[in-house]
Structure formats: C-alpha cells, structure tokens
Write an enzyme that holds these catalytic residues in place. Structure first.
Site, short mmCIF file in Angstrom:
data_model
loop_
_atom_site.label_atom_id
_atom_site.label_comp_id
_atom_site.label_asym_id
_atom_site.label_seq_id
_atom_site.Cartn_x
_atom_site.Cartn_y
_atom_site.Cartn_z
N GLY A 511 45.45 38.41 34.30
CA GLY A 511 46.53 37.55 34.77
C GLY A 511 46.18 36.73 36.00
O GLY A 511 46.37 35.50 36.01
N GLN A 625 47.20 46.53 44.42
CA GLN A 625 46.84 46.81 43.04
C GLN A 625 45.90 47.99 42.96
O GLN A 625 46.05 48.87 42.12
CB GLN A 625 46.17 45.58 42.41
CG GLN A 625 47.14 44.52 41.99
CD GLN A 625 48.04 45.05 40.90
OE1 GLN A 625 47.61 45.27 39.79
NE2 GLN A 625 49.28 45.30 41.24
N LYS A 688 38.04 37.39 39.76
CA LYS A 688 38.11 38.22 38.56
C LYS A 688 39.32 39.14 38.69
O LYS A 688 40.01 39.14 39.70
CB LYS A 688 36.85 39.08 38.44
CG LYS A 688 35.57 38.30 38.14
CD LYS A 688 34.42 39.28 38.04
CE LYS A 688 33.10 38.58 37.82
NZ LYS A 688 31.97 39.54 37.90
N VAL A 690 41.32 42.72 39.12
CA VAL A 690 41.07 43.90 39.94
C VAL A 690 42.09 45.01 39.66
O VAL A 690 41.87 46.16 39.97
CB VAL A 690 41.05 43.49 41.44
CG1 VAL A 690 42.45 43.22 41.97
CG2 VAL A 690 40.33 44.50 42.28
N GLU A 692 43.06 46.64 37.05
CA GLU A 692 42.70 47.75 36.18
C GLU A 692 41.43 48.44 36.66
O GLU A 692 41.26 49.64 36.50
CB GLU A 692 42.56 47.27 34.73
CG GLU A 692 43.90 46.77 34.20
CD GLU A 692 43.88 46.40 32.73
OE1 GLU A 692 42.80 46.07 32.20
OE2 GLU A 692 44.95 46.42 32.10
MO1 MOS Z 1 47.48 45.89 30.35
S1 MOS Z 1 47.27 47.65 29.45
O1 MOS Z 1 46.73 44.88 29.16
O2 MOS Z 1 49.05 45.50 30.73
#
Ligand code: MOS
Length: 732
Positions: A511, A625, A688, A690, A692
């Site tokens: 995102g 995050q 990029k 971050v 996840e």
């Molecule tokens: Mo993530 S699991 O693609 O919101």
C-alpha cells in the site's frame, strides 16, 4: 505513468516533508473519537434499522428449512432475509466460500439469515428465535489427518521448484537437519469488527463499510447483488485494523444490502465478535518439513522445504515455502506445497501470508542447523547470504542488506553477551536470546490518484486508497506536499471512497509504496498543468515554498490555479523491474525472553528489529507498523491458535477471551532501527513495504530465545507452558 526504468533524482529526493517524523494527520480525529467508522456513520435524515446475522451451526451440508415465524412476531422486527430468499448467488472473484445465498453450507457460521429490527437488541433477540433444519454431511477438518490426501493445486502458481540435485546433495552433506514444524490456524483479530451500513436509493446503493480494498469489494458486491458496479458507492474512510481479514468482500456488507432492500430502510450490520472467527477468513494452519544439508564450514549445499495446508475446495495454498526460495544460498534446492481440502472456514491472507508462517519454521531450522554446526546463528546466516535469486542466479536482488541488519542488530542488542544454552538465571527465570532473519516480498500494484489545486493554494488528494491504521493519510499528504512544494498545512487527503481513482488499496505491504507512487504520478500531471498554464517549461519549473519558479519568474500556486483551479490525475503502472530484479525487504529480529523455571511461562524482556525496506517515508508511522507487527509476532509465538473442533468443524475459541493476543503488559520494550537506504528499482518513491516485514521472523526469534534460555526446542506453535514444563530442569 509507467515505472519501467530505475528512478533517478526527482522532487521526492529533496526530503523536506517525505522521510520526516510527522505525526499522523488523522490522529486527532481518532483520539477524540471524531473519526467515523463504518458502523458509526450517521445521517440524521436516515432511519437506520439493525440487522443481526444468523450463522450456520453445522460446518457442511444443506439447509432443509428455516423457521422464522417466532422471530417475525418478536418485538421490533421489521423483516428477515434468509438464504432461501436470496437463492444461489455468483461468487465474487476472491471468495471461495459463499457469503450468503442458496442451501449449501460450506463452513460453520456461514450466514443463513439476517434479522432486521428497530434496535440492535431487538434484532439480536429475534435472531435467537430463528430455527434451522439441517441435512448435515460429514466434513474433513483435521489437516494432519488429511495430509496424505493433499494435492498439488492446479490453480496456484508454482507449487514446486527444484534446482540442482537436492536428494543427492542432502545425502552427501556433512551436517544435516530434517525436522517438521507446525503453525496453527490464526485469526486476524482486528479491533473493529466487520461492519457495514447499506442504503438504497432506487437502484443505487451506498455502503459504508470497513474494507482494505474498495474496488475489489465493489466488484464482488455488484456480482453478488447482480447489479451494475457503477450503481454501487462504497465508502471506507476509517478502518479499525484489517490484517488481511478485510481484503475481500465479507458477509456483513452483503447482508446489509439485502436487508436494506427488503425493509426499504438503511440497515446496519456488524458481525458479532463470536461470529467473526468462523464466518470470515483466517490464516490456515501449516505442517512444514525442512531439510538442510551443509558442509562443516557452514556452507549450505542442500535446502528443502515442503509445506501442507488446507482450504475449502477450490481454495488456495498458504505459500509458506516462498521465503525459502530466496533467503539463503545453496546450489541444490527443492520446495513443494500441497493443499488438502478441508471444510473449515475459508483460509486466506493474513498479514504476510506465506512468509509469516514460513519463517516461523525456517528460522527455527536455521537456528538448529547453526547449533549442529557449532556456529553462531548470525554467522551461519551471513555466510549463506546471496545477492541473487538462488533459483535463478541471473536475477539479482534490486537491493539486499540482510547482512547489514544482522550485524547492526547484533551490535545494538549486545548479542555477544548471549548466554550459553540454559546457563543464565535471573531469580526464578531462565534467560535467553534469540535471533531470526526477516524477509518479505515487496509487491507493487497499480495505483491511481487525483490531485486538485485550488485558488487558495490548497492541494487536495483524492484516491480510493484505504488507511487501515497504517498512516496512509499522512504519507500521501507528505508525498503531495513534497511534489507540489507546499507545507503539510496546505494539503488535504480524501481516501476510501469509490468515486475516487482506483488505488492499490491496503494489503501485502504494497500500500504505502504503491499508493504514494500513484500520488506522485498525479502530482507530475498537476505540475505539468501548472507549468502549461503559466507558459513554463515543466522540466525546469521548481515547486517550492508555495510557489512555482522558472527562470526569473515566480508565481504563487494559488495564483497559478486561479478561480477555476487545476487538476492532475494519473495511475502509476509497473513495468518489468520486479521481474528482472527480485524485490524484497529484509530485517533481523532480536529477542530476550525469560522463562519461569517453575511454571514454564515465557515473558518477553526486550525486542529489537532492524529493517532494510528502502526509503522510510515517515519514521513514526513506519515504526508504529513495525512495533505492531512485532507484537503480533509475540502472539504468534506464545498464544495465538484457533483450536479446531475435529468433530463439529469449527474454531472453538471464537472470541477474544479464548483467542489470546498480547496486551500492553506482555510487551515491555521494543526498539526499531531502519537502515538508511533507498531502492531506485522499487518506485519513484524509492520506498518499499514495511508493515508485514515487521512480523516476519519474530515468532522464530522468540522460539530460538526460549531454546537458548531453557535448552528446550519447541517446533509446534504456539509455545505454551505445557510444551515446555515437562522438559524444564527441576526447580533448584
Ligand atoms: Mo495483507 S494479509 O495482504 O492485508
């Protein structure tokens, strides 16, 4: 705009606003309760009714009949819509289980009816009076038992990979490991439940909902309702967390739409918490076998990773071997994924799908290998680093600094003081350190935006991008401010409305980079419009301090816009750079734990994450995050598990009392360091994802720390007291 050659210098590189630690611009709205979430939307001209869902109490079979007579005459009831009223419906593009409609039951708590009443309490009470007659069929619910029947799915991309001769190299290796690890089903457990309000105006439908992906939802809702997509207006300006659970259209929106049509009033539907875990999606459990062979000096010569997961028929793999294809060198390799058909609720994406559970296994295996080799686990990782895709050595990483993360983390954490296994006591507590690598792919999605400039010099960004608590509003404002040369106070951001250009949405940690790139592209268009209007050459026009300059002319943006204003709109599209170069994010997690020698209870004492994820657009929101992800990793390591009832086919602990996530008191000290880097291959933002990455590897670092503290190796998550207590030393 199409991004197809590596980024060169652009206005973002000025970093006057981008990259600065700016507090989130929606923070005040949220802390003062003025941010309006889906269920709270209030139009004083609308007489809302309340819908309460009825969920199936069997996991598989058919509905014979539904008796609504008692419910219909209950106080306040306005109407009831059952699965028979709706009939079989086209499934959305993204759902493998039906959300509503028809007599077929594919999972427990599948929505079978919605009861609508004047108040929530009346709807809930009446829903309790609905009785359902089922024809129950036998289901398959146990992944371990179904493992033998698991198949190579036809639909998923690349279930298997092989390079060199894995079997021969593994057999010949001086030191080998062959272990099996398991991860349980997990729930997103976001704070805000799935909730929607639907209101019809003739054939036009407006839905306020809680969605990560506005356009996906809009398409799938149109399909479900058999209406044209352009008759549906979706709004999702604020979202109380999603973690992947709100990527795909859910039953609340569908039920609200059908109910509103039936009672001819706007209807609110929120999934009650006890219905959420079985009605919606979850991260599927995995069984993972890992084999590693190495020379005595630690060089990996063979690495194999197989994973089994389950889903509804026609569902998808949990891609737990993904990181193993890319993380470490080794000439001989194999990966394989098999899918069992289970009649549990639909398995689907949850934060870092694939890598999160994959690294829970792989990074314990790496720790175990280092121990067998008598090597420091950091050193073992460093000597097996690779700068190219190990399955395709002609394909380099765009940028990879895993080694830097490990080294810096080691220094900052004080890794050299790591105790010997089982050797450090602090009162009744055994203390240990653990480390794991973090890895997550960096995906990019097309993303559009519209940027308006008005006669007051105010820049307004419109995009259907969502902010699921991540900071999208803020980084998008920063991007527009940087591009247009104005302060943050001159930028307004409007998100989560299907009338705006289609964005990447929030998911897969794509995102931030994708959506700000879309805003970048739209701002380039707006800059061109400003330059064209003033007769400037847009290539040498400088946007700074609220004005645009060229040669010896300087014009305030407000004046350039004039009473008509100016608009720029574009979509960032992506060329082949992600194919020619492997784009990933890297990190290292360090954890200190204390394990109570008498009770086996594990407490986190401190955590450190070092992340290499390109340019950090905002160190405050990025840090939030990562610390949130680290917290989620603690849950994954120590407590989170959806417990399957193998007879009835449901997740038994389907609420937040039985499904335990960490709370503040569980997380004493967290530190996050971002490597100072940019990745010009990733986007014009050079950023990029971050969000996840911060989760990937955390649970394994904790498992490794527990081993360091106690000498006990647990390979089955979550690492609860019962898995430790029998193996702990006698209390001295
Ligand atoms: Mo993530 S699991 O693609 O919101």
């Amino acid at each position: 705009m199409k991004f197809q050659t590596p980024a060169t210098t652009n206005p973002i590189d000025r970093l006057t606003v981008v990259g600065k630690p700016i507090h989130r611009i929606d923070g005040e709205l949220k802390t003062t309760g003025r941010a309006v979430y889906a269920y709270e939307w209030h139009d004083p001209n609308m007489a809302y009714a309340y819908g309460y869902p009825v969920g199936s109490t069997i996991a598989k079979g058919r509905v014979r009949s539904i008796d609504t007579s008692a419910a219909k005459s209950a106080p306040g009831v306005l109407g009831i819509v059952t699965t028979f009223d709706v009939g079989p419906r086209k499934k959305g593009k993204y759902n493998t289980a039906p959300l509503f409609g028809g007599d077929r039951i594919q999972h427990y708590h599948q929505a079978l009816a919605v009861v609508v009443a004047e108040t929530f309490e009346q709807a809930r009470a009446a829903a309790g009076l609905v009785t359902v007659d089922y024809a129950e069929a036998k289901g398959v619910f146990d992944l371990d038992a179904a493992r033998g029947s698991a198949k190579k799915p036809a639909t998923s991309a690349k279930p298997d990979t092989a390079t060199g001769d894995f079997s021969a190299a593994f057999k010949a290796a001086a030191v080998t490991l062959d272990e099996t690890y398991t991860t349980p089903d997990q729930s997103h457990a976001m704070m805000e439940p799935h909730a929607s309000i639907a209101a019809w105006d003739g054939n036009d439908l407006t839905v306020w909902t809680s969605s990560q992906m506005i356009d996906w939802w809009r398409s799938d809702l149109a399909k479900m309702l058999a209406v044209k997509k352009d008759r549906i207006h979706l709004m999702s300006p604020f979202i109380g967390g999603g973690f992947g659970g709100k990527l795909f259209l859910r039953a609340d929106a569908v039920l609200a739409a059908f109910a509103a049509k039936a009672v001819k009033r706007p209807v609110k539907v929120a999934l009650p918490r006890p219905l959420m875990m079985n009605n919606t999606t979850h991260r599927p459990a995995t069984i993972q076998r890992i084999r590693i062979g190495a020379q005595k000096d630690g060089t990996i010569t063979a690495i194999g990773h197989e994973s089994w997961s389950g889903d509804q028929k026609g569902g998808q793999l949990e891609t737990a071997v993904n990181q193993t294809r890319l993380l470490y060198a080794g000439a001989n390799r194999m990966t394989a994924m098999r899918l069992a058909t289970l009649d549990l609720p639909e398995g689907n994406a949850m934060r870092a799908p694939g890598e999160a559970p994959g690294l829970m296994a792989l990074e314990i295996a790496i720790d175990e290998m280092a121990e067998k080799l008598g090597m420091d686990p950091i050193e073992f990782r460093i000597i097996n680093d690779t700068q190219v895709d190990p399955e395709n050595p002609k394909r380099p990483f765009s940028h990879r600094n895993l080694v830097g993360c490990l080294k810096l983390g080691s220094e900052r954490f004080g890794w050299k003081d790591r105790p010997k296994v089982g050797a450090r006591r602090d009162g009744s507590v055994l203390v240990g350190y653990g480390v794991a690598a973090a890895f997550r792919d960096n995906l990019v999605f097309p993303s559009g935006a519209r940027v308006k400039l008005d006669e007051n010099g105010l820049v307004t960004v419109e995009t259907d991008m969502t902010d699921i608590g991540t900071g999208s509003y803020t980084i998008i404002a920063q991007t527009a401010a940087e591009m247009m040369g104005v302060g943050m106070d001159k930028v307004a951001v409007q998100l989560g409305d299907s009338r705006f250009p289609v964005s990447a949405g929030s998911g897969g940690q794509f995102g931030a980079n994708s959506a700000t790139s879309g805003v970048y592209a739209a701002c380039v268009k707006l800059r061109e419009a400003v330059a064209a209007k003033l007769g400037f050459n847009s290539a040498d026009a400088v946007f700074e301090n609220g004005e645009v300059r060229s040669g010896n002319r300087a014009v305030p943006l407000a004046e350039a816009a004039g009473p008509q204003g100016l608009v720029g709109e574009d979509t960032m599209k992506w060329g082949d750079l992600a194919k020619t170069h492997q784009q990933s994010t890297f990190g290292a997690h360090f954890v200190e734990v204390g394990v109570d020698i008498a009770t086996g209870e594990t407490r986190i004492r401190r955590m450190l994450a070092v992340c290499a994820a390109g340019r950090i657009l905002n160190p405050i929101t990025a840090r939030s995050q990562v610390i949130g992800a680290m917290t989620m990793g603690v849950g994954g390591a120590l407590s989170e598990e959806l417990v399957v009832d193998p007879r009835r086919g449901l997740f038994v602990n389907h609420d937040l009392a039985g499904y335990e996530v960490p709370v503040h008191a569980d997380i004493p000290h967290q530190e996050v360091i971002f490597m100072d880097e940019t990745d010009p291959m990733s986007s014009p933002m050079k950023a990029k994802g971050v969000g996840e990455l911060g989760l990937c590897g955390v649970a394994a670092a904790i498992a490794n720390a527990i081993h360091n503290a106690t000498g006990v190796r647990v390979r089955h998550y979550p690492i609860t007291l019962d898995k430790l207590i029998g193996s702990l030393p006698d209390v001295a």
